[in-house]
Design a protein around this motif. Structure first.
Motif, short mmCIF file in Angstrom:
data_model
loop_
_atom_site.label_atom_id
_atom_site.label_comp_id
_atom_site.label_asym_id
_atom_site.label_seq_id
_atom_site.Cartn_x
_atom_site.Cartn_y
_atom_site.Cartn_z
N ARG A 237 6.00 2.07 -16.51
CA ARG A 237 4.72 2.76 -16.31
C ARG A 237 4.72 3.27 -14.87
O ARG A 237 5.08 2.53 -13.94
CB ARG A 237 3.59 1.76 -16.52
N PRO A 238 4.34 4.51 -14.64
CA PRO A 238 4.37 5.02 -13.26
C PRO A 238 3.38 4.27 -12.37
O PRO A 238 2.32 3.83 -12.81
CB PRO A 238 3.95 6.49 -13.40
N THR A 239 3.75 4.16 -11.09
CA THR A 239 2.86 3.62 -10.06
C THR A 239 2.43 4.80 -9.20
O THR A 239 3.28 5.54 -8.69
CB THR A 239 3.61 2.58 -9.20
N PHE A 240 1.12 4.96 -9.04
CA PHE A 240 0.59 6.10 -8.28
C PHE A 240 0.11 5.64 -6.90
O PHE A 240 -0.20 4.45 -6.70
CB PHE A 240 -0.55 6.75 -9.06
N ASP A 241 0.02 6.60 -6.00
CA ASP A 241 -0.34 6.25 -4.61
C ASP A 241 -1.85 6.06 -4.43
O ASP A 241 -2.31 5.86 -3.31
CB ASP A 241 0.15 7.35 -3.64
N ILE A 242 -2.61 6.11 -5.53
CA ILE A 242 -4.08 6.09 -5.40
C ILE A 242 -4.64 4.67 -5.34
O ILE A 242 -5.85 4.50 -5.22
CB ILE A 242 -4.72 6.87 -6.57
N HIS B 50 12.21 15.64 -4.68
CA HIS B 50 11.38 15.65 -5.89
C HIS B 50 9.90 15.68 -5.50
O HIS B 50 9.39 14.75 -4.88
CB HIS B 50 11.70 14.40 -6.72
N ARG B 51 9.23 16.76 -5.92
CA ARG B 51 7.84 17.00 -5.46
C ARG B 51 6.86 15.93 -5.92
O ARG B 51 5.79 15.79 -5.32
CB ARG B 51 7.36 18.35 -5.99
N ILE B 52 7.17 15.20 -6.99
CA ILE B 52 6.20 14.23 -7.52
C ILE B 52 5.89 13.14 -6.51
O ILE B 52 4.90 12.43 -6.66
CB ILE B 52 6.67 13.60 -8.85
N HIS B 53 6.75 13.02 -5.46
CA HIS B 53 6.55 11.93 -4.49
C HIS B 53 5.79 12.37 -3.24
O HIS B 53 5.44 11.53 -2.42
CB HIS B 53 7.91 11.35 -4.06
N TYR B 54 5.59 13.71 -3.04
CA TYR B 54 4.92 14.13 -1.79
C TYR B 54 4.02 15.35 -1.96
O TYR B 54 3.23 15.65 -1.06
CB TYR B 54 5.96 14.43 -0.68
N ASP B 55 4.09 16.05 -3.07
CA ASP B 55 3.34 17.30 -3.22
C ASP B 55 2.19 17.05 -4.22
O ASP B 55 2.38 17.12 -5.44
CB ASP B 55 4.29 18.39 -3.73
N LEU C 160 5.86 6.74 1.24
CA LEU C 160 6.53 7.63 0.28
C LEU C 160 7.36 8.69 1.01
O LEU C 160 8.48 9.01 0.60
CB LEU C 160 5.50 8.29 -0.65
N PHE C 161 6.79 9.24 2.09
CA PHE C 161 7.54 10.24 2.86
C PHE C 161 8.82 9.63 3.42
O PHE C 161 9.90 10.23 3.34
CB PHE C 161 6.69 10.81 4.01
N ARG C 162 8.70 8.45 4.03
CA ARG C 162 9.88 7.88 4.67
C ARG C 162 10.98 7.58 3.65
O ARG C 162 12.16 7.81 3.91
CB ARG C 162 9.50 6.61 5.47
N TYR C 163 10.60 7.11 2.41
CA TYR C 163 11.65 6.84 1.42
C TYR C 163 12.25 8.14 0.90
O TYR C 163 13.47 8.24 0.72
CB TYR C 163 11.12 5.98 0.27
N SER C 164 11.40 9.17 0.70
CA SER C 164 11.96 10.47 0.27
C SER C 164 12.93 11.00 1.32
O SER C 164 14.00 11.52 0.99
CB SER C 164 10.84 11.50 0.06
N VAL D 175 0.87 -1.18 0.00
CA VAL D 175 0.00 0.00 0.00
C VAL D 175 0.91 1.23 0.00
O VAL D 175 1.61 1.49 0.97
CB VAL D 175 -0.92 0.01 1.24
N PRO D 176 0.92 1.98 -1.11
CA PRO D 176 1.83 3.12 -1.19
C PRO D 176 1.24 4.35 -0.52
O PRO D 176 0.88 5.33 -1.17
CB PRO D 176 1.98 3.32 -2.70
N ASP D 177 1.14 4.29 0.81
CA ASP D 177 0.53 5.43 1.51
C ASP D 177 1.54 6.56 1.67
O ASP D 177 2.73 6.42 1.37
CB ASP D 177 -0.09 4.99 2.84
#
Ligand SMILES: C/C(=C\C(=O)SCCNC(=O)CCNC(=O)[C@H](O)C(C)(C)COP(=O)(O)OP(=O)(O)OC[C@H]1O[C@@H](n2cnc3c(N)ncnc32)[C@H](O)[C@@H]1OP(=O)(O)O)C(=O)O
Length: 296
Positions: free
Chosen positions: A252-257, A200-205, A189-193, A183-185
């Motif tokens: 292909r990108p993986t999104f957090d949704i 890179h804003r694409i991972h948290y903004d 994502l925050f902890r890996y960034s 589950v990419p919550d």
């Protein structure tokens, strides 16, 4: 390609970066190892001097410690320093190829040095539009010599356009012998960034990634998915298995949704049982990353 944004003169300017090198030094400390172990939900013993660094965890070191005034709109360093000033705004980690030297593992306590070279800058017409690939070759050394060679493909895409093509999907294989649901919550994502000091804003903004880059959600880091693929192999291979080679491509990108899955199986035709196919699959069943791992 009609009316490319990058013409021959612009490409020649970018290709003037080919051959540039940069050398960084770091200490392979234990704290980031603990942090990634927790982030991957592992129950590892506490790392101590001499603990072997798992494959791909070197991405916790040589972090981009650019001053705040050096940061560009996307949260990465402004371009035109070590990396060429590619005038396509959307940057992604496209893939890589890594080779570990036998008999010289990276270990907690090592003083390490990374020499990076811009190996090539290429302009391609992709199915999704104009692409510029920057290939960076890294060599990582410790006191015992060369430990790891890595080729990192960075891709730059044009700005989002209304109704633009998304990467054409490929169905993910259905014949995995081991898998893991994720589950990419926001916390993952925050902890890996944070662990990789990746601004890179694409991972948290969410505002930036949806309104500026035109994607439907936060994007799961390519190196995190690659690390999860290797971690899946570690969970299903003999305890003493070590990687000799790993190559991967983010298709292909993986999104957090939505949740996603990582999978693996022994590669077809691997006579010695040392080669594995690993891949990522999104919630719609599409292939997101494909990888090959070869054990030493
Ligand atoms: C960290 C971090 C950033 C990230 O983590 S971003 C998230 C991870 N990365 C991704 O999600 C990228 C997912 N992939 C894509 O979106 C598409 O595959 C991509 C890269 C936009 C390309 O799609 P296209 O459909 O337009 O490309 P084509 O299949 O038509 O191929 C055109 C040529 O490009 C070569 N190529 C395609 N994909 C890759 C790749 N992943 N790696 C290397 N090369 C690739 C392909 O072979 C074609 O080349 P030819 O020579 O045959 O023309 C952070 O920033 O820090």
């Amino acid at each position: 390609m009609t009316s490319p944004l990058i013409d021959a003169e612009a490409l020649a300017h970018l290709q003037a970066w080919q051959g540039r090198t940069e050398t960084l030094r770091d200490d392979l400390t234990a704290a980031p190892v603990r942090g990634l172990s927790a982030t991957l939900d592992r129950d590892d013993p506490l790392p101590e001097a001499g603990t072997r660094l798992p494959a791909l965890w070197h991405w916790l070191y040589f972090l981009p410690h650019h001053r705040q005034s050096e940061i560009g709109e996307d949260g990465h360093a402004k371009r035109g320093g070590f990396l060429p000033p590619v005038p396509l705004p959307r940057r992604m980690w496209a893939g890589g190829r890594l080779t570990w030297e036998p008999g010289n593992p990276l270990q907690v306590g090592d003083a390490i040095e990374r020499t990076s070279t811009i190996a090539s800058v290429t302009h391609k017409a992709g199915r999704t539009g104009e692409l510029v690939f920057v290939l960076v070759r890294h060599e990582v050394r410790n006191a015992r010599g060369l430990a790891l060679t890595e080729e990192h493909d960075i891709v730059y895409r044009a700005a989002a356009a209304p109704g633009e093509a998304t990467p054409p999907p490929t169905p993910a294989p259905k014949d995995a012998t081991f898998s893991r649901d994720l589950v990419p919550d926001d916390v993952l994502l925050f902890r890996y960034s944070a662990l990789t000091f990746n601004g890179h804003r694409i991972h948290y903004d969410r505002r930036y990634v949806t309104q500026v880059e035109g994607y439907p959600g936060l994007i799961v880091h390519g190196p995190l998915i690659a690390t999860l693929l290797v971690d899946l192999l570690r969970r299903n291979a003999p305890a003493d298995a070590q990687l000799a080679r790993f190559e991967f491509r983010a298709v292909r990108p993986t999104f957090d949704i939505a949740p996603f899955r990582v999978h693996g199986k022994p590669a077809e035709g691997s006579a010695d049982g040392k080669t594995f196919s690993l891949w990522g699959e999104d919630a719609d069943g599409w292939l997101t990353m494909q990888a090959t791992a070869v054990l030493a």
